[in-house]
Design an enzyme around this catalytic site. Structure first.
Site, PDB file in Angstrom:
ATOM      1  N   LEU A  47       0.820  -1.214   0.000  1.00 19.95           N
ATOM      2  CA  LEU A  47       0.000   0.000   0.000  1.00 19.95           C
ATOM      3  C   LEU A  47       0.850   1.259   0.000  1.00 19.95           C
ATOM      4  O   LEU A  47       1.790   1.377   0.778  1.00 19.95           O
ATOM      5  CB  LEU A  47      -0.910  -0.004   1.233  1.00 19.95           C
ATOM      6  N   ASP A  50       0.752   8.805   1.314  1.00 21.80           N
ATOM      7  CA  ASP A  50       1.216  10.159   1.008  1.00 21.80           C
ATOM      8  C   ASP A  50       2.538  10.238   0.238  1.00 21.80           C
ATOM      9  O   ASP A  50       3.488   9.523   0.565  1.00 21.80           O
ATOM     10  CB  ASP A  50       1.464  10.945   2.306  1.00 21.80           C
ATOM     11  N   GLN A  66       4.870   7.040   1.347  1.00 25.23           N
ATOM     12  CA  GLN A  66       4.499   6.126   2.429  1.00 25.23           C
ATOM     13  C   GLN A  66       4.195   4.760   1.833  1.00 25.23           C
ATOM     14  O   GLN A  66       3.406   4.643   0.897  1.00 25.23           O
ATOM     15  CB  GLN A  66       3.251   6.658   3.144  1.00 25.23           C
ATOM     16  N   GLU A 228      -3.574  17.313   9.208  1.00 25.51           N
ATOM     17  CA  GLU A 228      -2.434  16.512   8.772  1.00 25.51           C
ATOM     18  C   GLU A 228      -1.699  17.219   7.644  1.00 25.51           C
ATOM     19  O   GLU A 228      -2.253  18.049   6.929  1.00 25.51           O
ATOM     20  CB  GLU A 228      -2.915  15.125   8.283  1.00 25.51           C
TER      21      GLU A 228
HETATM   22  C1  FRU Z   1      -1.942  11.071   6.000  1.00 25.81           C
HETATM   23  C2  FRU Z   1      -1.232  10.351   7.126  1.00 25.81           C
HETATM   24  C3  FRU Z   1      -0.186  11.239   7.776  1.00 25.81           C
HETATM   25  C4  FRU Z   1       0.765  10.226   8.337  1.00 25.81           C
HETATM   26  C5  FRU Z   1       0.744   9.148   7.288  1.00 25.81           C
HETATM   27  C6  FRU Z   1       0.955   7.759   7.807  1.00 25.81           C
HETATM   28  O1  FRU Z   1      -2.481  10.198   5.052  1.00 25.81           O
HETATM   29  O2  FRU Z   1      -2.167   9.891   8.077  1.00 25.81           O
HETATM   30  O3  FRU Z   1      -0.681  12.133   8.728  1.00 25.81           O
HETATM   31  O4  FRU Z   1       2.046  10.734   8.531  1.00 25.81           O
HETATM   32  O5  FRU Z   1      -0.503   9.237   6.653  1.00 25.81           O
HETATM   33  O6  FRU Z   1       1.050   6.863   6.755  1.00 25.81           O
END
Ligand code: FRU
Length: 499
Positions: A47, A50, A66, A228
């Site tokens: 998966l 961000d 991510q 965020e």
């Molecule tokens: C946003 C988030 C961020 C965090 C990341 C974790 O989608 O929740 O705040 O750092 O994803 O994967």
């Protein structure tokens, strides 16, 4: 003596814990998906969420993101890494940040980068879980040198824990320099469970002190429980803050997703921690857009990538053990007090062969083109007399993504209900935006197997949306309930990078 046991769950594993052949098998399983995009950055398997650490550095574009390797769930987040010389053909690099330290024990969460003295500083959040509910966060630094070698900084965490007055939800560092001082913005949650942005400052970008909370003058509702991924930049002489608030109330034509993205124009006085707001709006009107980040491109332009995904929703590709992609890169501008987003100029390099035709529609008529699954479509409509008109993408006898313009409502809607692989219906199948519809409309669309990015009226309104069509659903229909003239150009885009 107190014995501290580390909180574990199967999803908190890193690639170093993979069993023999486990990663190869995951890769094989998702490799042949018909939904894997061709020119959108996506994960090989697992998966993606961000975009992180975006930079044009040392003559190349770097995108980190991510990534959870072991399937389509939000588990232990790594920073994956791709780079490109031209912003359209991407190459995978070894995983940039693997969360194996005490200070990032439950994931290397999002953050941004800044070039300092010829090195790229990658700021990220070390996520710490004590149990299923309780967490904390450290802010961390990794540095990439000109050879592309990445090392975690020896003084990590550079910020330990969270300041008094906030919960463990403090994350997503954005660092910038102003008047010889460095500032770090962080998304945060106050102890009363409302969202905020907090600020740290530093002389050397490594040692940080807490400065306070940014007074945002935004009047966010109390239902907003977290902000965020803050991003900040200057554009056309204005200060811009982009943030991903959670817990906003949906409006008639805005903030209709579970989580949304807002941009704020105004004036930042970082020394006094104020942001004087002149206006704020939703950035993208589609179903799948969150946590975007911007950076400066080759020619000083402001480029944006967003996560073309949404949390808490099961996507059809989950069963193939991969999920999500990023948007194409977009160039930002401010026109008439609004951000407009245009596909980055580099995307023209993807065009292979093109076809063009005139469109002349009458009441009830449809024009059809066979389409494909990887193309750019430019449509310009003139002398519109119709009340409703629009376009269907991924169209077949049984499926279609419908973009419909309604003149009397002065609004445009996107509907994705009409697919065998329905998903996200718990949050509705339609999104809408206000739009001034006169006699002309122009639309630019990027289609890539399971994503459509729709730019309306030179990027004034943008919809980013995923769909998971049948292999036969490749058609394009333009429809109208009245007269309209126009033309279209369709460019086949044949890139298949990052297989
Ligand atoms: C946003 C988030 C961020 C965090 C990341 C974790 O989608 O929740 O705040 O750092 O994803 O994967």
């Amino acid at each position: 003596m107190m014995i501290l046991t580390r909180y574990t769950e199967p999803k908190y594993r890193t690639i170093h814990d993979a069993k023999e052949n486990e990663l190869e098998l995951l890769k094989e399983k998702s490799a042949n998906s018909a939904w894997k995009p061709g020119y959108h950055i996506h994960p090989g398997y697992g998966l993606m969420n961000d975009p992180n650490g975006l930079a044009y550095f040392n003559g190349e574009f770097h995108v980190f993101y991510q990534w959870y390797p072991f399937g389509a769930i939000h588990g232990m987040k790594h920073w994956a890494h791709v780079k490109s010389a031209d912003l359209v053909n991407w190459e995978r690099l070894p995983t940039a940040i693997v969360p194996v330290e005490e200070y990032d024990s439950h994931g290397a969460y999002s953050g941004a980068s800044l070039e300092i003295e010829g090195e790229l500083y990658l700021y990220y959040t070390g996520n710490i879980k004590y149990n299923a509910e309780e967490r904390s966060a450290n802010q961390c630094l990794a540095i990439m040198d000109k050879n592309g070698d990445i090392r975690k900084h020896e003084t990590n965490p550079i910020i330990k824990g969270v300041p008094v007055g906030y919960t463990g939800h403090v994350r997503d560092p954005k660092v910038f320099k102003k008047d010889d001082r460095y500032y770090m913005l962080l998304g945060a949650q106050r102890s009363n469970l409302t969202g905020a942005i907090i600020v740290y400052e530093s002389n050397d970008a490594r040692n940080w002190t807490f400065k306070g909370e940014l007074d945002l003058e935004l009047d966010l509702p109390d239902s907003c429980y977290m902000l965020e991924c803050p991003d900040y930049f200057e554009l056309n002489g204005q200060d811009v803050l982009v943030v991903s608030p959670q817990g906003l109330e949906a409006e008639e034509h805005a903030y209709q997703n579970l989580y949304n993205v807002m941009y704020v124009l105004g004036e930042l006085d970082i020394e006094h921690l104020t942001f004087k707001v002149s206006s704020h709006h939703e950035l993208d009107k589609g179903f799948d857009f969150y946590a975007p980040q911007t950076f400066e491109g080759k020619n000083g332009e402001r480029l944006l990538f967003g996560w073309a995904g949404m949390g808490e929703i099961d996507y059809p590709s989950d069963k193939e053990d991969w999920a999500h992609c990023l948007t194409t890169p977009r160039e930002l501008d401010i026109v008439n007090g609004r951000i407009i987003q245009k596909p980055a100029r580099e995307l023209k390099k993807l065009r292979k062969h093109s076809e063009s035709a005139e469109l002349r529609l009458e009441d009830g008529s449809k024009e059809w083109s066979p389409g494909s699954v990887q193309y750019e479509l430019e449509i310009s409509l003139q002398s519109i007399e119709a009340g409703t008109f629009g376009i269907e993408l991924f169209a077949s006898e049984t499926e279609s993504l419908v973009l419909e313009f309604n003149r009397s409502a002065q609004a445009v809607t996107l509907n994705r209900e009409n697919f065998k692989e329905k998903f996200g219906g718990e949050h509705g199948f339609e999104r809408s935006s206000k739009l001034t519809i006169g006699e002309t409309v122009n639309i630019q669309i990027f289609v890539d197997r399971s994503i459509a990015e729709i730019f309306i009226n030179d990027g004034a309104v943008v919809f980013t949306s995923r769909v998971f069509p049948d292999v036969e659903s490749t058609g394009i229909n333009v429809f109208s309930d009245g007269k309209l003239n126009g033309s279209y150009h369709r460019h086949e885009l044949s890139c298949r990078s990052l297989l």
